[in-house]
Write an enzyme that holds these catalytic residues in place. Structure first.
Site, mmCIF file in Angstrom:
data_model
loop_
_atom_site.group_PDB
_atom_site.id
_atom_site.type_symbol
_atom_site.label_atom_id
_atom_site.label_comp_id
_atom_site.label_asym_id
_atom_site.label_seq_id
_atom_site.Cartn_x
_atom_site.Cartn_y
_atom_site.Cartn_z
ATOM 1 N N GLN A 225 0.756 -1.271 -0.165
ATOM 2 C CA GLN A 225 0.126 0.134 -0.025
ATOM 3 C C GLN A 225 0.798 1.230 0.169
ATOM 4 O O GLN A 225 0.376 2.384 -0.602
ATOM 5 C CB GLN A 225 -1.040 0.034 1.198
ATOM 6 N N ASP A 266 -6.369 1.731 12.476
ATOM 7 C CA ASP A 266 -7.676 1.008 12.104
ATOM 8 C C ASP A 266 -8.406 0.882 13.377
ATOM 9 O O ASP A 266 -9.895 0.860 13.324
ATOM 10 C CB ASP A 266 -7.351 -0.385 11.394
HETATM 11 O O1 MRU Z 1 -5.293 -3.429 5.219
HETATM 12 P P1 MRU Z 1 -5.321 -1.935 4.682
HETATM 13 O O2 MRU Z 1 -4.888 -1.603 3.455
HETATM 14 O O3 MRU Z 1 -6.925 -1.616 4.917
HETATM 15 O O4 MRU Z 1 -4.630 -1.274 5.968
HETATM 16 C C1 MRU Z 1 -4.940 -0.172 6.258
HETATM 17 C C2 MRU Z 1 -4.186 0.876 7.248
HETATM 18 O O5 MRU Z 1 -3.426 0.203 7.887
HETATM 19 C C3 MRU Z 1 -4.365 2.295 7.305
HETATM 20 O O6 MRU Z 1 -3.021 2.860 7.681
HETATM 21 C C4 MRU Z 1 -5.328 2.635 8.117
HETATM 22 O O7 MRU Z 1 -6.615 1.964 7.739
HETATM 23 C C5 MRU Z 1 -5.641 4.015 8.187
HETATM 24 S S1 MRU Z 1 -6.685 4.628 6.971
HETATM 25 C C6 MRU Z 1 -6.757 6.285 6.927
#
Ligand code: MRU
Length: 373
Positions: A225, A266
Site C-alpha cells: 500500500q 484501524d
Molecule cells: O489493510 P488496509 O490496507 O486496509 O490497512 C490500512 C491501514 O492500515 C491504514 O493505515 C489505516 O486504515 C488508516 S486509513 C486512513
C-alpha cells in the site's frame, strides 16, 4: 534546514476539549485537494469505486451494485483504509434495496450483518454499520422511504468523515514545520478515507500552505500500500517522496533521515493503544530508540472506547498467498508455513500524540482519550 518539533516528552499536555479548532469559514483559503475513493451514483443507485488494487498503474472505477459485490470489494481491498471501509459498507447496506422490495428492513439488516463479517480490525466498519442499523431497525415505511433514510445516513457518515479529515489535517499543521522529513507506513491518505486522509492530511494541509516537507514512504509488505498508493498520492500532492522497503526504516532513522513519523490507525483502544498496518509497531519502537516523535492521526470514529487496551483488538489474518505470491509470481517454496497478520498494535507509550479532528492528544492515556468524547 530541518527543525524538530517540540519535544513531546517535556511538552505541557493540552486539553483537547478546550482547544478551539480553526474555523473553516474564517481560515485562509488554500488549495488542499482531496482524492476521494468512492461516490454514490444517484442515477444508477450504486457505488462508483476506485479499484485500489489497480493503483498506481491504472485508475479503474468499478460499479458496485449489491451488498455481495461490496463485501467482495472490501475483502479484496478494492476499497481499503479504515474510514473508507466504513463509508463503503454504509452505502453497501443501501444496495440491499436494489435486490428486492419485500421486507426491506429485514433485508437491510441482513446486509449490515453480512458486511460486518468482511474485515475484523478497522472499527470504522462496525461504527458505520451500527449507524445504518439504527436507521433500519423498526423503520416504519416502504422500501423507497427506507432508501431515502439510509442514503441520508450514509451521506452523513461520508460528509462527516470529509470534515473530520480536513479538521485533523489542520490540527496536524502543529507538528509539521518547514523542511521536515516525515516517514509514513501503509497508506492513510485520501483514498483510504473520504478524501483528505488521516496521516497524509497534515502533509496535504501543510503543502497547500507552502510548507516544504519531504516524505519517506515504507513500501509496506505484503500488499505494498505504501509504494502503490501512498507514493502515488504524495506525487499527486507534489510532496518530494523517497520510497524505501520496510526493512530500511531503521537504517534511515539511524542515518538521521527522519524527523517525524505519522501513521493512520484501524482501531484505537480506550487507553490510546493503536492498531495499524503490520510493521507499525516496529516503527514505533525504532522511533523511540532514535528519539523521533511518532504520531497517530485518525478521526474519532476510529477510537473504540469499548476496547480497554490494544490486546483486545482483533487482528485480521490474511491469506498465505499474499506472502508467497507477493509480486505477481511465486516467491516462496510450495508448502511453506506462513504467518500473515494484517495489523499490529502500537502501545500508547510509544505514541507522542494522537491527532484527531477534535484536537491533539499528547502522550495518550485513558483519561485523555476519554476527554475527546
Ligand atoms: O489493510 P488496509 O490496507 O486496509 O490497512 C490500512 C491501514 O492500515 C491504514 O493505515 C489505516 O486504515 C488508516 S486509513 C486512513
Amino acid at each position: 534546514k530541518t527543525r524538530k518539533p517540540e519535544n513531546p516528552k517535556t511538552r505541557k499536555p493540552e486539553n483537547p476539549k478546550t482547544r478551539k479548532p480553526e474555523n473553516p469559514k474564517t481560515r485562509k483559503p488554500e488549495n488542499a485537494s482531496m482524492i476521494p475513493p468512492l461516490r454514490w451514483n444517484d442515477a444508477a443507485r450504486c457505488v462508483d469505486m476506485l479499484d485500489q488494487t489497480q493503483l498506481p498503474t491504472a485508475e479503474t472505477w468499478l460499479q458496485i451494485k449489491t451488498p455481495a459485490e461490496m463485501g467482495a470489494a472490501i475483502k479484496r481491498l478494492s476499497v481499503r483504509g479504515a474510514p473508507a471501509i466504513g463509508i463503503a459498507a454504509a452505502y453497501g447496506v443501501i444496495l440491499s434495496l436494489n435486490e428486492r422490495a419485500d421486507n426491506p428492513v429485514a433485508h437491510a439488516l441482513e446486509s449490515a450483518n453480512y458486511l460486518a463479517t468482511t474485515r475484523p480490525t478497522a472499527v470504522n466498519l462496525f461504527w458505520a454499520l451500527d449507524k445504518m442499523r439504527a436507521v433500519a431497525t423498526g423503520f416504519d415505511g416502504d422500501a423507497e422511504a427506507l432508501y431515502v433514510a439510509l442514503l441520508a445516513a450514509a451521506k452523513r457518515i461520508h460528509e462527516e468523515d470529509l470534515a473530520a479529515g480536513e479538521q485533523l489535517g489542520l490540527y496536524g499543521l502543529e507538528v509539521l514545520q518547514e523542511g521536515m522529513r516525515v516517514m509514513t507506513h501503509c497508506h492513510a491518505g485520501g483514498v483510504a478515507t473520504s478524501g483528505y486522509g488521516t496521516a497524509l492530511a497534515p502533509l496535504l494541509m501543510s503543502t497547500a500552505r507552502g510548507v516544504h516537507l519531504e516524505a519517506i514512504v515504507n513500501e509496506t509488505r505484503p500488499l505494498l500500500q505504501g509504494s502503490r498508493i501512498t507514493a502515488w498520492e504524495l506525487q499527486k500532492m507534489g510532496v518530494p517522496t523517497t520510497l524505501i522497503t520496510d526493512s530500511m526504516a531503521g537504517h534511515a532513522m539511524q542515518q538521521g533521515m527522519v524527523d517525524a513519523i505519522i501513521v493512520g490507525a484501524d482501531r484505537i483502544a480506550a487507553n490510546g493503544d493503536a492498531a495499524n498496518k503490520i510493521g507499525t509497531y516496529a516503527l514505533s519502537v525504532l522511533a523511540k530508540a532514535h528519539d523521533i516523535p511518532f504520531y497517530v492521526s485518525a478521526p474519532c470514529s476510529t477510537i473504540d472506547l469499548q476496547v480497554a487496551s490494544g490486546k483486545d483488538i482483533e487482528i485480521e489474518q490474511r491469506s498465505e498467498q499474499e506472502v508467497t505470491h507477493g509480486f505477481g509470481r511465486q516467491t516462496a517454496p510450495d508448502n511453506i508455513s506462513v504467518y500473515n497478520p494484517a495489523f499490529d498494535v502500537t502501545p500508547a507509550a510509544n505514541i507522542a500524540a494522537i491527532i484527531t479532528e477534535r484536537g491533539i492528544v499528547w502522550q495518550p492515556t485513558t483519561e485523555k482519550v476519554a476527554g475527546l468524547f
